[in-house]
Write an enzyme that holds these catalytic residues in place. Structure first.
Site: not given
Ligand code: NAD
Length: 477
Positions: A171, A246, A280, A379
């Site tokens: 997804k 992650e 991240c 963040e």
């Molecule tokens: P997000 O958590 O909003 O979304 C991430 C994914 O989760 C998307 O595909 C989204 O559609 C899905 N999602 C959202 N709500 C959900 C739910 N209720 N159930 C299941 N899936 C759901 O994050 P974002 O805004 O897309 O990304 C930014 C965040 O990701 C930042 O906090 C960043 O630090 C983190 N990040 C971490 C790493 C790492 O390796 N640690 C890498 C990249 C990004």
């Protein structure tokens, strides 16, 4: 219009609904993806299970490795095409988009070579017994991917899972996922069997949630925000499904007075402007020895003023942020800084060619940010670097560890013993000494502690997370 990719076929969602994709460089819609629902997820999970039982399980590790290697070469052949897709989708400057395509190919190459090197152990036991362990795949793994590095995160997560013998339902993020739909087609072209790689697009609260809840998913790899990570963990816990998280970071760059500043300064800048700070592992907190605080800020200030932001295709230092709400989030942080009288050292510039409708933000350096202010704790996920000074090594460690996160730390010092002390004392998943993760580090295990999540992806270590250990004890007398 883009379709889901399930069992090597492009399919519309049964919902009949779509989501518009916006180009962050001008804010205009340019494509549509499927707004999928729980029944699309169910269909994809069944296709994956069928593939696992009928086909994929029978592939030897070496055969899986050959397929992954073919996919790596295919991605390299199509690197420019994939980079252009991701550039438009995410607003990435050309060099970043090409680097991400190269990283995707490298992940597949690395995991291609790892497939047939993942083995268990024999364990000395009582007389008359032989005991061994097998590393078995979980089965059908679910992968929820964010928008900031779709190709890279797909490579490390799906590459590792396939290498370990799993089949995958993915997804991707609703804001950026087009490159992954294309990679799935390329995988089919090089011979991945139907059902090994399945991509279902849509909103997180709809299709992501359905994936996390599906009883046919045997393991979930989630990369994204800490708040959604909590939701996924709660949902998965109800059926005791293992989860790799992650999550985000507020990573410190810790600069001692004896540091080689010619090496540190470009890495500090790159650590916060790469991908417009939407990384991240962004080095978003600058902790500086009080002896060099003023001189380093002056030097960094000059560098920040030279930074240019503009449309992705201009390939400047930064492209736009992903969407308007992300831009607003950064503005809110910056207005909080004003309210708290936090001083701005310098800011880069958005170029005149940048359309007003794009989601641009100039990189910003702030100083003397109180350690407990939200700018130093949360963040931002944008190009905002917050600086503060420290008195001595103990104080540096105290500040470094004073956030809920623990993903990455950069330490800049010439003193060997201090390098080791700092590496031991800083609480984070990885510590980079006199560098900040240059070279991508596909081979290096990556993950966090505290609110940065748990579990490791990248490197060989990821294969342990994508397998479960079975112990076999044989009594033979
Ligand atoms: P997000 O958590 O909003 O979304 C991430 C994914 O989760 C998307 O595909 C989204 O559609 C899905 N999602 C959202 N709500 C959900 C739910 N209720 N159930 C299941 N899936 C759901 O994050 P974002 O805004 O897309 O990304 C930014 C965040 O990701 C930042 O906090 C960043 O630090 C983190 N990040 C971490 C790493 C790492 O390796 N640690 C890498 C990249 C990004």
């Amino acid at each position: 219009m883009q379709l889901n990719y399930i069992a090597n076929a492009s399919l519309p969602s049964s919902s009949g609904r779509t989501i518009a994709m916006l180009d962050p460089s001008d804010g205009q819609p340019f494509d549509e993806i499927q707004r999928s629902n729980a029944s699309d997820i169910d269909f994809a999970v069944r296709a994956a299970r069928q593939s696992l039982e009928a086909v994929w399980r029978k592939f030897s590790p070496a055969e899986r490795g050959r397929l992954l290697m073919r996919l790596s070469l295919k991605v390299t052949e199509h690197a420019e095409e994939l980079a252009l897709i991701e550039q438009r989708d995410c607003g990435k400057p050309t060099r970043q988009a090409l680097a991400d395509a190269a990283a995707l190919a490298r992940y597949f190459e690395f995991y291609a070579g790892a497939c047939d090197k993942l083995h268990g152990e024999t364990i000395p036991y009582q007389d008359g017994y032989s005991v061994l362990t097998w590393r078995e795949p979980h089965g059908v793994t679910g992968h929820i991917i964010p928008w900031n590095y779709p190709m890279q995160i797909f490579g490390r997560s799906v590459g590792g899972a396939l290498a370990a013998g799993n089949v995958c339902v993915i997804k991707p993020a609703e804001d950026a996922c087009l490159s992954l739909l294309r990679v799935a087609q390329l995988a089919a072209e090089v011979g991945f069997p139907a059902g090994a790689i399945n991509i279902v697009t849509g909103y997180g609260h709809e299709v992501g949630d359905a994936l996390a809840r599906h009883p046919g998913i045997d393991h979930i790899s989630f990369t994204g925000s800490p708040s959604v990570g909590t939701l996924i963990s709660q949902v998965a816990a109800q059926r005791h499904c293992p989860v790799t998280l992650e999550l985000g970071g507020k990573s410190p760059q810790i600069v001692f007075a004896d540091a080689d500043l010619d090496a540190a300064v470009p890495a500090i800048i790159n650590g916060i402007v790469q991908n417009a700070g939407q990384t991240c592992s962004a080095g978003s907190r600058l902790l500086v020895d009080h002896v060099i605080y003023e001189s380093l800020l002056e030097r960094l200030g000059h560098e920040f003023e030279k930074l240019r932001v503009g449309p992705a295709t201009l390939d400047l230092d930064l492209g736009p942020l992903i969407r308007q709400s992300q831009q607003q989030r950064v503005w809110d942080f910056l207005s909080d800084a004003q309210v708290a009288n936090i001083e701005m050292v310098a800011q880069g510039k958005v170029v005149d060619e940048a359309p007003q409708t794009g989601f641009y933000q100039a990189p910003t350096l702030l100083r003397d940010v109180p350690a407990m202010h939200r700018l130093a704790q949360e963040e931002v996920f944008g190009p905002v670097l917050v600086a503060m000074s420290f008195r001595d090594e103990d104080h540096a460690v105290e500040l470094a560890n004073a956030t809920p996160f623990g993903l990455v730390a950069g330490v800049w010092t010439a003193e060997g013993a201090r390098q080791f002390r700092m590496a031991r004392r800083v609480r984070s998943g990885q510590v980079f000494i006199n560098n900040y993760g240059a070279g991508g580090g596909v081979e290096l295990p990556f993950g966090g502690v505290k609110s940065s999540g748990h579990g490791r992806e990248k490197g060989f270590e990821a294969l342990h997370g994508f397998t479960t250990l079975k112990t076999v004890a044989i009594k033979h007398g």
